[in-house]
Write an enzyme that holds these catalytic residues in place. Structure first.
Site, PDB file in Angstrom:
ATOM      1  NE  ARG A   1      -1.970  -2.180   3.231  1.00 10.31           N
ATOM      2  CZ  ARG A   1      -2.326  -2.590   4.443  1.00 10.31           C
ATOM      3  NH1 ARG A   1      -3.473  -2.181   4.954  1.00 10.31           N
ATOM      4  NH2 ARG A   1      -1.545  -3.387   5.143  1.00 10.31           N
TER       5      ARG A   1
HETATM    6  C1  UD1 Z   1      -2.408  -5.668  11.086  1.00  9.07           C
HETATM    7  C2  UD1 Z   1      -3.476  -6.518  11.782  1.00  9.07           C
HETATM    8  C3  UD1 Z   1      -4.687  -5.628  12.079  1.00  9.07           C
HETATM    9  C4  UD1 Z   1      -4.233  -4.441  12.937  1.00  9.07           C
HETATM   10  C5  UD1 Z   1      -3.063  -3.675  12.299  1.00  9.07           C
HETATM   11  C6  UD1 Z   1      -2.475  -2.682  13.300  1.00  9.07           C
HETATM   12  C7  UD1 Z   1      -3.297  -8.824  10.906  1.00  9.07           C
HETATM   13  C8  UD1 Z   1      -3.882  -9.830   9.996  1.00  9.07           C
HETATM   14  N1  UD1 Z   1      -3.884  -7.620  10.917  1.00  9.07           N
HETATM   15  O1  UD1 Z   1      -2.978  -5.212   9.854  1.00  9.07           O
HETATM   16  O2  UD1 Z   1      -5.679  -6.372  12.762  1.00  9.07           O
HETATM   17  O3  UD1 Z   1      -5.332  -3.566  13.121  1.00  9.07           O
HETATM   18  O4  UD1 Z   1      -2.006  -4.577  11.921  1.00  9.07           O
HETATM   19  O5  UD1 Z   1      -1.547  -1.828  12.704  1.00  9.07           O
HETATM   20  O6  UD1 Z   1      -2.348  -9.133  11.606  1.00  9.07           O
HETATM   21  N2  UD1 Z   1       4.345  -8.662   8.042  1.00  9.07           N
HETATM   22  C9  UD1 Z   1       5.288  -9.667   7.951  1.00  9.07           C
HETATM   23  N3  UD1 Z   1       5.026 -10.733   7.156  1.00  9.07           N
HETATM   24  C10 UD1 Z   1       3.875 -10.882   6.444  1.00  9.07           C
HETATM   25  C11 UD1 Z   1       2.904  -9.855   6.567  1.00  9.07           C
HETATM   26  C12 UD1 Z   1       3.168  -8.757   7.368  1.00  9.07           C
HETATM   27  O7  UD1 Z   1       6.348  -9.598   8.584  1.00  9.07           O
HETATM   28  O8  UD1 Z   1       3.721 -11.901   5.757  1.00  9.07           O
HETATM   29  C13 UD1 Z   1       4.632  -7.476   8.891  1.00  9.07           C
HETATM   30  C14 UD1 Z   1       4.648  -6.159   8.120  1.00  9.07           C
HETATM   31  O9  UD1 Z   1       5.945  -5.874   7.637  1.00  9.07           O
HETATM   32  C15 UD1 Z   1       4.159  -5.155   9.176  1.00  9.07           C
HETATM   33  C16 UD1 Z   1       3.307  -6.005  10.136  1.00  9.07           C
HETATM   34  O10 UD1 Z   1       3.619  -7.368   9.871  1.00  9.07           O
HETATM   35  O11 UD1 Z   1       5.239  -4.563   9.873  1.00  9.07           O
HETATM   36  C17 UD1 Z   1       1.802  -5.782   9.946  1.00  9.07           C
HETATM   37  O12 UD1 Z   1       1.469  -6.098   8.597  1.00  9.07           O
HETATM   38  P1  UD1 Z   1       0.475  -5.196   7.760  1.00  9.07           P
HETATM   39  O13 UD1 Z   1       0.353  -5.792   6.403  1.00  9.07           O
HETATM   40  O14 UD1 Z   1       0.836  -3.768   7.869  1.00  9.07           O
HETATM   41  O15 UD1 Z   1      -0.891  -5.483   8.550  1.00  9.07           O
HETATM   42  P2  UD1 Z   1      -2.140  -4.512   8.699  1.00  9.07           P
HETATM   43  O16 UD1 Z   1      -2.976  -4.609   7.468  1.00  9.07           O
HETATM   44  O17 UD1 Z   1      -1.691  -3.155   9.115  1.00  9.07           O
HETATM   45 MG    MG Z   2       0.145  -2.254   9.079  1.00  8.71          MG
END
Ligand code: UD1
Ligand code: MG
Length: 249
Positions: free
Chosen positions: A16
């Site tokens: 995003r």
């Molecule tokens: C996530 C939460 C959401 C919460 C929000 C708070 C989940 C499914 N959702 O959503 O409920 O309200 O954070 O900010 O957990 N990441 C990895 N590996 C992956 C995917 C993500 O390391 O495969 C890391 C990203 O780099 C990031 C964090 O996890 O730092 C959160 O991922 P992101 O995709 O931003 O989740 P949100 O949609 O914000």
């Molecule tokens: Mg996030």
């Protein structure tokens, strides 16, 4: 905090953001985003901090190690979701660890005092999972907390999977949790990617724990800046302005 480790999720690309640079490498006031939450984690758990890297792993490792040489890393080869990222970090946990704090690399302004409040509630209430919730005016983009008739968190629904009714909920998941280590190891293996994004959501452990009747607690953080999650360039601009407002003249 001898028996507590921190896992920081930082492997995601940050689609995003619409940028070729991994999200956590973007700077807020000239400091890479990942260094903010890592600072808080290290102050709490010393060398028991594990950062999950994946996208531009070497660069992320370099900016963390440069300032925090004792931090360890786990590698998530494919970004299959936040639950999968946690799964990748589990082998790195030392044997003595009883509680695991899970933080997000894209939530930079989280305060140490909120984490100590979270751990205190978790231990005092003998919970399996304790999370940080927040009531915010514009909950768009965050997971929403579903509360059962006993006033306990029973499920988290992501924006992408939420019904119109669920989207009106203003109580959100900040992405900050404290979880009993052995329960985490069991629950995280039960999560399936059965959602619109086909991801392994960490948030699904709440429903798994709830169905088992396990104790789930919540502490509230009322400061929407503190729990700001950075997903878009607009969020990044907001983060910059938050720091400007807090800067001393
Ligand atoms: C996530 C939460 C959401 C919460 C929000 C708070 C989940 C499914 N959702 O959503 O409920 O309200 O954070 O900010 O957990 N990441 C990895 N590996 C992956 C995917 C993500 O390391 O495969 C890391 C990203 O780099 C990031 C964090 O996890 O730092 C959160 O991922 P992101 O995709 O931003 O989740 P949100 O949609 O914000
Ligand atoms: Mg996030």
């Amino acid at each position: 905090m001898k028996n507590t480790a921190v896992i920081i999720l930082a492997a995601g690309k940050g689609t995003r953001m619409k940028s070729a640079t991994a999200k956590v490498l973007h700077c807020i006031r000239e400091k890479p985003m990942i260094q903010y939450v890592t600072n808080t984690a290290v102050r709490l758990a010393g060398s028991d901090v594990i950062v999950v890297v994946g996208t531009q792993a070497d660069q992320v490792k370099a900016v963390v190690s440069e300032v925090y040489p004792d931090v360890r890393f786990a590698f998530q080869k494919e970004q299959l979701g936040t639950g999968h990222a946690v799964l990748c970090a589990i082998p790195e946990l030392c044997d003595n660890i009883e509680h695991v704090l899970i933080l997000c690399g894209d939530v930079p302004f989280l305060k140490l005092s909120t984490l100590t409040k979270l751990i205190d509630a978790h231990i005092w209430q003998k919970n399996i999972i304790t999370l940080v919730g927040s009531v915010i005016d514009n909950p768009r983009g965050y997971g929403r907390l579903i509360i059962d008739p006993q006033n306990r968190v029973s499920r988290i629904v992501e924006e992408a999977d939420a019904t119109a009714d669920e989207k009106t909920i203003k109580l959100i998941n900040t992405g900050i949790y404290c979880v009993h280590r052995r329960s985490l190891e069991t629950m995280i293996r039960q999560v399936r990617p059965d959602n619109t994004q086909n991801e392994i959501y960490l948030t699904d452990i709440i429903e798994i724990a709830s169905k088992q009747g396990a104790g789930i607690g919540m502490v509230k953080c009322e400061d929407s800046n503190e729990i700001l999650g950075i997903n878009t360039i607009h969020d990044l601009e907001k983060a910059e302005s938050v720091l400007m407002t807090h800067e001393k003249p």
